[in-house]
Structures are given as structure tokens and as C-alpha cells.
Design an enzyme around this catalytic site. Structure first.
Site: not given
Ligand code: PPS
Ligand code: ADP
Length: 200
Positions: A35-37, A39-40, A109
Site C-alpha cells: 500500500g501507499l506510504s 496507508s497503515g 512494493s
């Protein structure tokens, strides 16, 4: 990457993955968060790791920032370096799974091909792709490390979601909408999945 021909032979070990699993009393494999930076990924992986550890399950958490301090300290954020980052993490994850451990990985990733390659390198069913799905505006408003601000100001080039791509998983095993569920609920959803799949 080019493969150099070497005179090396694979050695089978007498303690097998199955033997490690029997000792541990649970399955082993890779829980791959993407997931995005912001995002958790780290927060949820940490919470799940804690819940599993409390139950006496053998786990280990590989986290993006930490691995980039050591094993992958030589890598930056170009497409090639990100691919190499994920390739190495994939190899390390396989070793952990082989040792009977449930390994949790928290890396952006960004490329489907790289995640698929890790999945394909493991036996069917031993890799779970967890998509931490959070709108970039929410990630940006969280901005736990102040990196989106820097990227918007042009101080970081090639930041994921701003001027570097993120390919959302096509067929994730789980989607966690982290802007709608809190950290604990996300981790508990995964715990139930691991029970349903007979991992624990
Ligand atoms: N250019 C750029 N793009 C994205 N992220 C950046 C960048 N530069 C530094 N950082 C910080 O590095 C963390 C991401 O590292 P990863 O190893 O997970 O990235 S990747 O999987 O190789 O894409 C990421 O951590 P997370 O916020 O935990 O995702 C950032 O803190
Ligand atoms: N439901 C949620 N799931 C995960 N993180 C959340 C959630 N709600 C708020 N947050 C906050 O968002 C931030 C996510 O940061 P982090 O876990 O480091 O993300 P990543 O590892 O994807 O970069 C943390 O400050 C966390 O407390």
C-alpha cells in the site's frame, strides 16, 4: 539481474519445514502487506504481530524502513532499486517461512510483477497479499513522517503516488480499507482469516 554461473549445489537439511511447523504447532508463510506510504502497513502489521505473539505463535515482522537501514541500505527508490528491494525481501521471507515462522512484511512494493514473483516462489497458499487500501488524500493528511509535504515541495523526487507509480493489487487475498476501519479491527480481520485458512 544477471545470474552468474557458479559451481554450487543445493543441500537438503535434515530438519524440514514440516518438522519446524510440527514443533511450532502452526502453519508458516508470508503475509505480504502492500500500500501507499502512510496507508497503515506498519501499524496494522505491528498490531497483528502483537496479537499472534500473544498467542505463542512464531512470527517475525520485516518492515520497509528498518530493512533499508541494514540489509538494503545500498538501495534507493528508482524502479530498479525497488525491484531489487522486493526481490531480496522475498528471498528473506522464504527463509523465514521455511523455518516454520509466519513472516509479516510491510513494504510499499509498488509493482504487481514483483509481488507476483514472490508469490510464485512459494508453495500455493503460503503467500497472502494484503492490500492496505487508503486514498492518497487520506495518506497525505496523515503524513506520519512529513514525506508527502517534502514530496509536494519537490524535496523528494519519485515519491510513490506523487511522481512514482503504485500498482494496486489485481487479486489481493484481503483488502483492508484503513480509512474506514481502525488498526485493531484490520488486524482482527486478518487474525480471523488466518484461523479460517488453518494457519493458526
Ligand atoms: N521516494 C520514495 N517513495 C516512497 N517512499 C519513500 C521514498 N523515499 C523515502 N521513502 C520512505 O521509504 C519507505 C518505503 O520503503 P519501501 O522499501 O517499502 O519501498 S518500496 O517497496 O521499495 O517501494 C516509506 O515508508 P512507509 O511510509 O512505511 O511506506 C517512506 O518512509
Ligand atoms: N485504520 C488505520 N490503519 C492504519 N493506520 C492508521 C489507521 N488509522 C490511522 N492510522 C494512522 O496512519 C498512520 C499510518 O502510518 P504507517 O503505519 O507508518 O503506514 P505505512 O507503513 O503504510 O507507511 C499511523 O500514524 C497510524 O496511526
Amino acid at each position: 539481474m544477471t545470474t552468474v554461473e557458479k559451481n554450487i549445489t543445493w543441500h537438503e537439511t535434515s530438519v524440514t519445514q514440516q518438522a519446524y511447523r510440527e514443533n511450532n504447532g502452526h502453519h508458516s508463510g508470508v503475509i505480504w502487506f502492500t500500500g501507499l506510504s502512510g496507508s497503515g502497513k506498519s501499524s496494522i502489521a505491528n498490531e497483528l504481530n502483537h496479537l499472534l505473539h500473544e498467542r505463542g505463535i512464531h512470527t517475525y515482522l520485516l518492515d520497509g524502513d528498518n530493512i533499508r537501514h541494514g540489509l538494503n541500505a545500498d538501495l534507493g527508490f528508482s524502479e530498479e532499486e525497488r525491484k531489487e528491494n522486493i526481490r531480496r525481501i522475498g528471498e528473506v521471507s522464504k527463509l523465514f517461512a521455511d523455518s516454520g515462522t509466519i513472516v509479516l512484511t510491510a513494504f510499499i512494493s509498488p509493482f504487481q510483477e514483483d509481488r507476483d514473483r514472490v508469490r510464485a516462489s512459494l508453495p500455493e497458499g503460503d503467500f497472502l497479499e494484503v492490500y492496505v487500501d487508503c486514498p492518497i488524500l487520506e495518506c497525505e493528511s496523515r503524513d506520519p513522517k512529513g514525506l508527502y509535504k517534502k514530496a509536494r515541495q519537490g524535496q523528494i523526487k519519485g515519491f510513490t503516488g506523487i511522481d512514482s507509480p503504485y500498482e494496486a493489487p489485481k487479486h489481493p487475498d484481503v483488502i483492508l480499507e484503513s480509512h474506514q476501519m481502525d488498526i485493531k479491527s484490520c488486524a482482527e480481520k486478518l487474525l480471523i482469516l488466518l484461523e479460517d485458512k488453518g494457519w493458526i
